[in-house]
Scaffold this motif. Sequence first.
Motif, PDB file in Angstrom:
ATOM      1  N   TYR A   1      52.616 -80.726  73.468  1.00 58.27           N
ATOM      2  CA  TYR A   1      52.666 -82.186  73.609  1.00 58.27           C
ATOM      3  C   TYR A   1      51.317 -82.735  74.073  1.00 58.27           C
ATOM      4  N   ALA A   2      50.641 -82.018  74.962  1.00 55.06           N
ATOM      5  CA  ALA A   2      49.326 -82.474  75.419  1.00 55.06           C
ATOM      6  C   ALA A   2      48.351 -82.561  74.256  1.00 55.06           C
ATOM      7  N   GLU A   3      48.335 -81.539  73.428  1.00 51.00           N
ATOM      8  CA  GLU A   3      47.402 -81.520  72.294  1.00 51.00           C
ATOM      9  C   GLU A   3      47.681 -82.665  71.338  1.00 51.00           C
ATOM     10  N   THR A   4      48.954 -82.960  71.100  1.00 46.18           N
ATOM     11  CA  THR A   4      49.302 -84.009  70.134  1.00 46.18           C
ATOM     12  C   THR A   4      48.987 -85.394  70.674  1.00 46.18           C
ATOM     13  N   THR A   5      49.330 -85.663  71.919  1.00 41.94           N
ATOM     14  CA  THR A   5      49.026 -86.986  72.475  1.00 41.94           C
ATOM     15  C   THR A   5      47.515 -87.210  72.539  1.00 41.94           C
ATOM     16  N   GLU A   6      46.784 -86.183  72.906  1.00 47.73           N
ATOM     17  CA  GLU A   6      45.322 -86.316  72.964  1.00 47.73           C
ATOM     18  C   GLU A   6      44.735 -86.570  71.578  1.00 47.73           C
ATOM     19  N   ARG A   7      45.266 -85.891  70.575  1.00 46.39           N
ATOM     20  CA  ARG A   7      44.769 -86.107  69.206  1.00 46.39           C
ATOM     21  C   ARG A   7      45.104 -87.505  68.720  1.00 46.39           C
ATOM     22  N   HIS A   8      46.271 -88.022  69.069  1.00 46.18           N
ATOM     23  CA  HIS A   8      46.640 -89.384  68.672  1.00 46.18           C
ATOM     24  C   HIS A   8      45.705 -90.421  69.294  1.00 46.18           C
ATOM     25  N   ILE A   9      45.373 -90.232  70.554  1.00 46.61           N
ATOM     26  CA  ILE A   9      44.448 -91.166  71.199  1.00 46.61           C
ATOM     27  C   ILE A   9      43.068 -91.081  70.544  1.00 46.61           C
ATOM     28  N   GLU A  10      42.637 -89.871  70.195  1.00 40.70           N
ATOM     29  CA  GLU A  10      41.361 -89.710  69.494  1.00 40.70           C
ATOM     30  C   GLU A  10      41.383 -90.430  68.154  1.00 40.70           C
ATOM     31  N   LEU A  11      42.511 -90.379  67.439  1.00 46.28           N
ATOM     32  CA  LEU A  11      42.621 -91.073  66.156  1.00 46.28           C
ATOM     33  C   LEU A  11      42.581 -92.584  66.344  1.00 46.28           C
ATOM     34  N   ALA A  12      43.222 -93.086  67.406  1.00 46.66           N
ATOM     35  CA  ALA A  12      43.164 -94.525  67.685  1.00 46.66           C
ATOM     36  C   ALA A  12      41.726 -94.935  68.012  1.00 46.66           C
ATOM     37  N   GLU A  13      41.029 -94.112  68.757  1.00 44.90           N
ATOM     38  CA  GLU A  13      39.623 -94.400  69.070  1.00 44.90           C
ATOM     39  C   GLU A  13      38.759 -94.350  67.810  1.00 44.90           C
ATOM     40  N   TYR A  14      39.087 -93.428  66.910  1.00 48.03           N
ATOM     41  CA  TYR A  14      38.357 -93.338  65.639  1.00 48.03           C
ATOM     42  C   TYR A  14      38.572 -94.590  64.799  1.00 48.03           C
ATOM     43  N   LEU A  15      39.820 -95.071  64.737  1.00 52.56           N
ATOM     44  CA  LEU A  15      40.101 -96.318  64.021  1.00 52.56           C
ATOM     45  C   LEU A  15      39.317 -97.470  64.642  1.00 52.56           C
ATOM     46  N   ALA A  16      39.324 -97.553  65.969  1.00 54.67           N
ATOM     47  CA  ALA A  16      38.597 -98.629  66.648  1.00 54.67           C
ATOM     48  C   ALA A  16      37.104 -98.571  66.316  1.00 54.67           C
TER      49      ALA A  16
ATOM     50  N   ARG B   1      42.672 -87.881  60.162  1.00 60.41           N
ATOM     51  CA  ARG B   1      41.579 -88.839  59.972  1.00 60.41           C
ATOM     52  C   ARG B   1      41.577 -89.431  58.570  1.00 60.41           C
ATOM     53  N   ARG B   2      41.942 -88.634  57.590  1.00 64.27           N
ATOM     54  CA  ARG B   2      41.925 -89.148  56.213  1.00 64.27           C
ATOM     55  C   ARG B   2      42.927 -90.291  56.046  1.00 64.27           C
ATOM     56  N   HIS B   3      44.003 -90.255  56.790  1.00 65.71           N
ATOM     57  CA  HIS B   3      44.972 -91.344  56.703  1.00 65.71           C
ATOM     58  C   HIS B   3      44.419 -92.612  57.370  1.00 65.71           C
ATOM     59  N   ILE B   4      43.645 -92.439  58.431  1.00 62.38           N
ATOM     60  CA  ILE B   4      42.980 -93.583  59.059  1.00 62.38           C
ATOM     61  C   ILE B   4      41.949 -94.176  58.095  1.00 62.38           C
ATOM     62  N   ASP B   5      41.202 -93.303  57.423  1.00 61.33           N
ATOM     63  CA  ASP B   5      40.225 -93.784  56.439  1.00 61.33           C
ATOM     64  C   ASP B   5      40.920 -94.542  55.312  1.00 61.33           C
ATOM     65  N   ASP B   6      42.063 -94.015  54.863  1.00 61.32           N
ATOM     66  CA  ASP B   6      42.832 -94.719  53.817  1.00 61.32           C
ATOM     67  C   ASP B   6      43.259 -96.095  54.306  1.00 61.32           C
ATOM     68  N   LEU B   7      43.682 -96.177  55.566  1.00 57.50           N
ATOM     69  CA  LEU B   7      44.127 -97.459  56.120  1.00 57.50           C
ATOM     70  C   LEU B   7      42.977 -98.454  56.178  1.00 57.50           C
ATOM     71  N   VAL B   8      41.812 -98.005  56.606  1.00 60.27           N
ATOM     72  CA  VAL B   8      40.662 -98.904  56.692  1.00 60.27           C
ATOM     73  C   VAL B   8      40.291 -99.433  55.305  1.00 60.27           C
ATOM     74  N   GLU B   9      40.291 -98.561  54.313  1.00 54.59           N
ATOM     75  CA  GLU B   9      39.978 -99.009  52.952  1.00 54.59           C
ATOM     76  C   GLU B   9      41.025 -99.992  52.444  1.00 54.59           C
ATOM     77  N   LEU B  10      42.274 -99.764  52.796  1.00 52.17           N
ATOM     78  CA  LEU B  10      43.348-100.673  52.396  1.00 52.17           C
ATOM     79  C   LEU B  10      43.167-102.035  53.064  1.00 52.17           C
ATOM     80  N   LEU B  11      42.816-102.039  54.336  1.00 50.34           N
ATOM     81  CA  LEU B  11      42.563-103.297  55.042  1.00 50.34           C
ATOM     82  C   LEU B  11      41.412-104.064  54.395  1.00 50.34           C
ATOM     83  N   LYS B  12      40.379-103.362  54.034  1.00 53.21           N
ATOM     84  CA  LYS B  12      39.222-104.004  53.410  1.00 53.21           C
ATOM     85  C   LYS B  12      39.591-104.596  52.047  1.00 53.21           C
TER      86      LYS B  12
END
Length: 481
Positions: A369-384, A462-473
Amino acid sequence: MTSETLREQHEKLGRAVTKLIADHAARLGSAPVTSPATPDDLKQLFNEPLPIAGRPAEQILEQFARDVAPHSMQVPSPHYFGQFNPTPLAIGVWADALCSSLNQNAGAWRNGPTSAMIESQVIRWLCELIGYRSDGFGVLASGGSEANLIALKCARDRTAPEIKQKGAGSAGDLTVYTSEQCHYSVDKSLDILGLGRESLRKIETDDRFHIRLDSLQAAIKKDVGEGRRPFCIVGVAGTTSTGVIDPLPELAAIAGANDSWFHVDAAYGGALAFSGRHKGKLRGIEFADSITFDPHKWMFVPFSCGATLVRDGGQVLRNSFDMSPEYLSEDRGFSDAQYDFFRYGQMGTRRFNSLKLWMCFKFMGKRGYAETTERHIELAEYLAARLDTLADFERVGEIETAVCCFRFLPQTVRAMTGPDQDRIQQALQQAVEKSGKAFFPSTILHGRRALRVNINSYLTERRHIDDLVELLKSEGGRLHS
């Protein structure tokens, strides 16, 4: 029907349902997240007369595959960025099936001995995780709304124990204080408890959406001067709109100074306690008289599974909820009454929900659970970080959990009035939703609409975050082209 024919039914249906579930999981990365069907479309799809004669199970499963699954919101998708609704762990899904097969009533020990003991165990794990002493206790609930209701009733009954018998009119003007970012269930709970929604004071937040302590203290002082009785302060650890965490140690101190119950709604953010890197964000939660924690959020337990935890032990809950109906009051010669969970909340018949939580706990472990929550926060920071490089987008607030809020504000939109800017945000959200390529909601922050993305799924990369950013654009470009 015999036990053998029942076994044959389970075996046959089990194979068919396993294939449906496995095939659905295989499509999560590519299937549309949302269905284009309207409410009228679905109403026509399921508009059938009351069944008179039974139908073969195979036909029912065919209809599920054809009509139900494709038009469901694909919440487990890695492209789902909505409310705190995660991809459920496979072991949790199958634990639900095992739970249904046993069909225990987890309300009373004698009707579900193992369910009672397992619920007691997972509650102890949650209490240990959050920092409560060994005498901390709790009860599972359907989710954060019910958990908040249970906690607020305990708070009410500690301040005004006569209210249980005489009604709300006997207690005077009891008042609760919380952030304007609180969950709507706090309002509803005060309504249900007979205190009225006007007994809630929603305190303004600062520019990062944390409750303003000076405004809270001023509100309490004003109410006391007018004869009201402050009886509870609710801190939020992971607000729904922004994911931020209130200053819990300071709120605990203010509650103590005013002899008020301190409740923390950590339905989402409580899972930060798994992470050595982020647990400090919950500093002060251990001072709370009660805590709401939802394993069906960041622990990936299938719906529904919430919990109310209380610092000072099970007697706190029993003081508010315990009754002994005649058919459950006999002396069995040992202390099973302490494992009658109907005594700790309002539900009588209770599902064996602790089974899926127990299995998920054991499958993931604290480290998983620690690894997953930490990775999720990293992904949110990457999106930001990605949004910060785009001139047409402006971030709102900071990243504290795995929630990122922002607005679409190209120059043409910046020149619009506030309400027109709000309509553009909503239009972009709806365009993304209609595309079926992703889903996220919008919200209102300090009076203006914003877009809100939460990383929910352990499948998201990360690739899903990249897909989301391209979709937003691309969708944003269509809106102001």
